[in-house]
Design a protein around this motif. Sequence first.
Motif: not given
Length: 248
Positions: A93-112, A52-58
Amino acid sequence: MSDESRPHRTAAVIPAAGRGLRLGPGAPKALRALGGIPMLVHAVRAMARSRAVSLVVVVAPSDGAAEVRRLLDEHALPDRTEVLVVPGGRTRQESVRAGLDALPDDVTSVLVHDAARPLVPVDTVDCVVEAVRDGAPAVVPGLPLADTVKEVEPGRPGEPEPVLATPERARLRAVQTPQGFDLATLVRAHEKVAVNGEGATDDAGMVEQLGITVMVVPGHEEAFKVTRPLDLVLAEAVLARRRATDAY
């Protein structure tokens, strides 16, 4: 396209910008070796094992993104999963936000997911993803507690502390990661909840502050957090058993 007809795409964000001082001096905790491979690589693979996971942002240390990228490139990762590396912030918290900002527009759900939980089984990851896709805005894996818990008045380290209350153990859960979210819900939480001090260390707790119910699904004992030297010993034993029995 309406939200109902939008295809689901799930990404994972792994904040790995911290130094993990409780494991002692040396490399950041996420880069410590487990079975000869950095814990971060294990964590990325754990997320990527879920179909289900097609992208991982480190999210790497702000001055170490290039180093982390090279590290990941040195180890085999599933071809079907894209891996991005972005620089993080001063707090988790700031790092997670940086990861969220990097997600493409077609992502609908996210795992942290915590980089320090390198051995979470894929079934646990899939269980969280499925609960979010079934409509839960926020989901965490959790385990019942084996120990009785006491609420105390904190004192100085090593000194006796008075007990204030004994919570009912049956109502308590020790939560793990990955925590799963409807992306719009988590983004809203990061927009609304201000960074105070060291910032939030629990994304589900931020969502709770919006008045949204967080659901708990069964966690797994092997999704423990590697924080102290004894945890690393246990993780090595779990990994050795997997490699002997599962061709891990």
